[in-house]
Design an enzyme around this catalytic site. Structure first.
Site, PDB file in Angstrom:
ATOM      1  N   CYS A 136     -71.888  28.848  34.435  1.00 24.00           N
ATOM      2  CA  CYS A 136     -71.787  28.474  32.976  1.00 24.00           C
ATOM      3  C   CYS A 136     -71.618  26.958  32.684  1.00 24.00           C
ATOM      4  O   CYS A 136     -71.599  26.141  33.965  1.00 24.00           O
ATOM      5  CB  CYS A 136     -70.324  29.157  32.501  1.00 24.00           C
ATOM      6  SG  CYS A 136     -68.924  28.212  33.154  1.00 24.00           S
ATOM      7  N   CYS A 163     -68.201  25.194  34.053  1.00 25.94           N
ATOM      8  CA  CYS A 163     -68.128  25.436  35.584  1.00 25.94           C
ATOM      9  C   CYS A 163     -69.152  24.311  36.168  1.00 25.94           C
ATOM     10  O   CYS A 163     -68.648  23.694  37.049  1.00 25.94           O
ATOM     11  CB  CYS A 163     -68.487  26.676  36.231  1.00 25.94           C
ATOM     12  SG  CYS A 163     -67.459  27.950  35.188  1.00 25.94           S
ATOM     13  N   ASP A 202     -95.735   1.980   9.945  1.00 25.56           N
ATOM     14  CA  ASP A 202     -96.804   1.011   9.938  1.00 25.56           C
ATOM     15  C   ASP A 202     -97.858   1.399   9.359  1.00 25.56           C
ATOM     16  O   ASP A 202     -98.292   2.639   8.968  1.00 25.56           O
ATOM     17  CB  ASP A 202     -96.774   0.621  11.476  1.00 25.56           C
ATOM     18  CG  ASP A 202     -98.112  -0.152  11.408  1.00 25.56           C
ATOM     19  OD1 ASP A 202     -98.137  -1.239  11.003  1.00 25.56           O
ATOM     20  OD2 ASP A 202     -99.175   0.079  12.287  1.00 25.56           O
TER      21      ASP A 202
END
Length: 714
Positions: free
Chosen positions: A11, A14, A409
């Site tokens: 997980c 963890c 631009d």
């Protein structure tokens, strides 16, 4: 630094604890372990054995060494100091999904069997069945949790271990076994969800070519693409990938550039045309001169950017991780209060409230909360990369969904950067085009090329010019078929007295925002070209789509003259225009706009790089300059703006899903905690609330990867 591919990460919470343990090693301060990509980056001075030991203690393992080049070109007979060692270790530690699933299924079968036989067998046998069921599905969690509890590290495994031991201590064997089974199922489904997101990302990384056919004289040799050098000649057969960026020397074919640009339609290619490494050659045989080594190619840069994007954490993720750091200890305190306060002060039953406290512990597992962001971010980056939109990190994806102002631009961004003749006024059309084509024949200037294309369109073959002379600040004079001609701007007409009608035409073209090129002989003006920078066909639709999305303001920043800028703004629908700007002035304007909203800057040139860096989000065109691409946070590999609205829409969706996930995970936990007040919370309700939240946030996040059946492009 060394990079390893790590498996067995259970997980996100963890994983962060595991990262912290590695960071405590000597030379481990810079170590980074990513749950999203499963990659561990560590200092080379850390002994491999130390890393292996820590990972093994946590049920994780090293799959292989994973530096940039090896990960893209790993062969079956991999060599290296760690290869055999790594293989042995991973096979001894790793538990395949099939084995874990088998244990989970067997655990569930024993649990159901115990329930069915509860009235027929002695109590000790029923308890034994529940214990075996719990051990089959929960022993890994129990072992990891016990180790972390001993080190006073509080993760989901720690909380689950305390809950399982507590439930067993008060004789709730049935509940303990059910919690172990549901938690095992939860971890399994969570792992599958994250693995799905990783596999989707890894599919992008597998697009890299591995071998090339090198031509040396009359011989052909199969070589690794990493050995190719600029100037090498390679053979690409139908169905093969182009090994690196280059130019076609011989052959004609259609090329699928989807791996680079995200565009599925093939592009016809022939001699002298550029090709991308990683593109797929369809039907013709091509000989290609390599222009870049593979590691400098477009595809290698894309894969590198994608890998980098996997490693970065968004502000939301960082906040959640910081929150979880305090959240878990807080849950332990709340659980202790639930256990102690009712029996001590209100005469509650110790066993009943110990049970409620254990349920609170399970509710407090932060799995779903921590998983709220990474799967969604990884899915969003992958989905955009499939479409040729490279986002250099989760933080930039999150920011893309927040922008309300976009500055563009002009040249090469809203326009193609390719001048073309938009208007032509001829007073002597035949001599006008012949003289113009002849004088521009040997020039490579963009305006000259535009004139030559117009002459060709009108069926004029350029003659040879004699005594050609460049006049600084004016243009060119030359002799064509025995007569002298001039081509250039208004200053090239100094030898003439202009008629009023000619002057009116010049002023009209200037008013329309054209660059004017005039052709004359010794006596009069023969004609003039009104040349414009071609507006990209998608620009108008893109600007309109952005406004519909809710982008508050679109702005054009250009160094071009005001009339030309005004024309582009009028055609495209840009909100505001600033013209005649130097690069420094663009930066100042981006800063000013940033004070009023969240600004993204879109550009392609060297002069755009400072503004791209200054904006909250820099977006570069894929075929722009290297400096613009390196500076930008987002790269549009299609070299057009068509998918920009889609990218912003997807980024907003990712942000919405993350907010929804956080609310869902905390909301379900809050409901479960409220049930604890009247003593209605059970262990299985607690684990289902956590499991339900985890499954839901994972599925919702993975929905980002699902392509819409109907995709519209401006």
């Amino acid at each position: 630094m060394k990079t390893y591919k790590v498996g067995g990460l259970s997980c996100a919470h963890c994983t962060s604890k595991l990262e912290a343990r590695i960071q405590k090693l000597e030379h481990g301060e810079t170590a980074a372990l990513s749950y999203s990509s499963g990659r561990l980056l560590v200092d080379e001075q850390i002994p491999y054995g130390q890393i292996q030991k820590i990972l093994k203690e946590e049920g994780a393992y090293i799959e292989h060494e994973d530096d940039e080049e090896k990960s893209l070109h790993r062969s079956g007979d991999s060599t290296g100091a760690h290869s055999a060692h790594e293989h042995t270790d991973s096979s001894s530690v790793r538990v395949s999904w099939w084995n874990s699933k088998t244990e989970l299924v067997l655990s569930a079968v024993l649990y159901v069997l115990a329930l069915v036989l509860e009235s027929y067998l002695p109590l000790y046998l029923i308890i034994a069945l529940f214990i075996v069921s719990a051990l089959l599905s929960g022993r890994t969690t129990f072992i990891k949790g016990a180790k972390r509890l001993f080190r006073l590290e509080f993760t989901i495994d720690t909380l689950m271990t305390i809950a399982l031991v507590g439930a067993a201590a008060i004789g709730e064997w049935k509940e303990a076994a059910l919690v172990a089974i549901l938690f095992g199922l939860n971890e399994h489904l969570e792992g599958l969800g994250m693995e799905k997101a990783r596999r989707s990302m890894d599919a992008l990384l597998k697009t890299a070519p591995r071998e090339a056919i090198l031509i040396k004289g009359t011989a052909e040799q199969v070589v690794p693409v990493t050995s190719l050098q600029a100037g090498d000649l390679v053979l690409v057969r139908p169905g093969d990938q182009i090994p690196s960026d280059g130019v076609i020397v011989e052959g004609v074919s259609s090329v699928n550039e989807a791996a680079i640009t995200g565009e599925s339609l093939p592009v016809d290619k022939g001699p002298d045309q550029a090709v991308f490494g990683g593109s797929l050659n369809n039907e013709g045989v091509l000989k290609i001169r390599i222009e870049k080594r593979y590691e400098d190619s477009s595809l290698a840069q894309i894969l590198h950017l994608v890998r980098e994007a996997q490693e970065t954490k968004t502000p939301t993720e960082l906040f959640i991780n910081r929150f979880a750091k305090y959240y878990t200890p807080l849950i332990l305190v709340v659980s202790a209060l639930v256990i102690l306060i009712p029996p001590l002060f209100f005469g509650g039953n110790w066993v009943d409230w110990l049970y409620q406290g254990l349920a609170v512990l399970i509710v407090g597992c932060p799995c779903a909360l921590i998983l709220s962001s990474p799967v969604a971010i990884l899915s969003g980056i992958t989905r955009n990369a499939r479409h040729g939109i490279l986002i250099k990190g989760g933080a930039h994806l999150e920011q893309l969904g927040k922008i309300d102002t976009i500055a563009f631009d002009k040249t090469g961004t809203l326009t193609t950067g390719r001048p073309y003749v938009e208007q032509m006024i001829a007073y002597d059309q035949e001599r006008f085009l012949k003289a113009a084509a002849a004088m521009e024949k040997s020039s490579s200037h963009p305006l000259a090329l535009a004139i030559l294309r117009e002459a060709e369109r009108n069926g004029i073959l350029p003659a040879d010019a004699e005594q050609s002379e460049t006049i600084p600040g004016q243009g060119i004079t030359a002799i064509v078929e025995g007569e002298r001609y001039w081509i250039g701007n208004e200053k090239s007409l100094a030898h003439l007295s202009l008629q009023a009608s000619v002057q009116e035409d010049i002023e009209k073209l200037k008013a329309d925002g054209h660059t004017i090129v005039i052709v004359s002989d010794e006596a009069r003006v023969l004609g003039m070209f009104g040349i414009s920078d071609e507006i990209r066909p998608e620009s108008s639709a893109v600007i309109s789509a952005l406004h519909r999305l809710g982008i508050r303001r679109t702005v054009m920043l250009t160094g071009d003259h005001p009339k030309s800028a005004a024309k582009v703004a009028r055609v495209t629908g840009i909100s505001d225009t600033y013209s005649g700007l130097m690069p420094g002035e663009k930066v100042d304007l981006v800063r000013k706009l940033s004070a009023e909203g969240a600004v993204a800057m879109v550009g392609d040139g060297i002069n755009d790089a400072p503004a791209l860096a200054t904006a909250r989000l820099g977006i570069a065109m894929g075929k722009g300059t290297a400096s613009a691409i390196e500076t930008a946070d987002v790269v549009l590999m299609q070299n057009h703006l068509g998918k920009l609205p889609e990218a912003i829409s997807l980024a907003r969706r990712v942000n919405r899903i993350i907010r929804w996930n956080i609310g869902l995970s905390l909301g379900l936990k809050l409901i479960a905690l409220i049930l604890a007040v009247p003593g209605l919370l059970t262990l299985w309700i607690a684990i289902l609330s956590d499991m339900g939240a985890t499954i839901l946030v994972t599925l919702i996040s993975l929905s980002i990867l699902i392509e819409s059946k109907k995709v519209t492009h401006p």
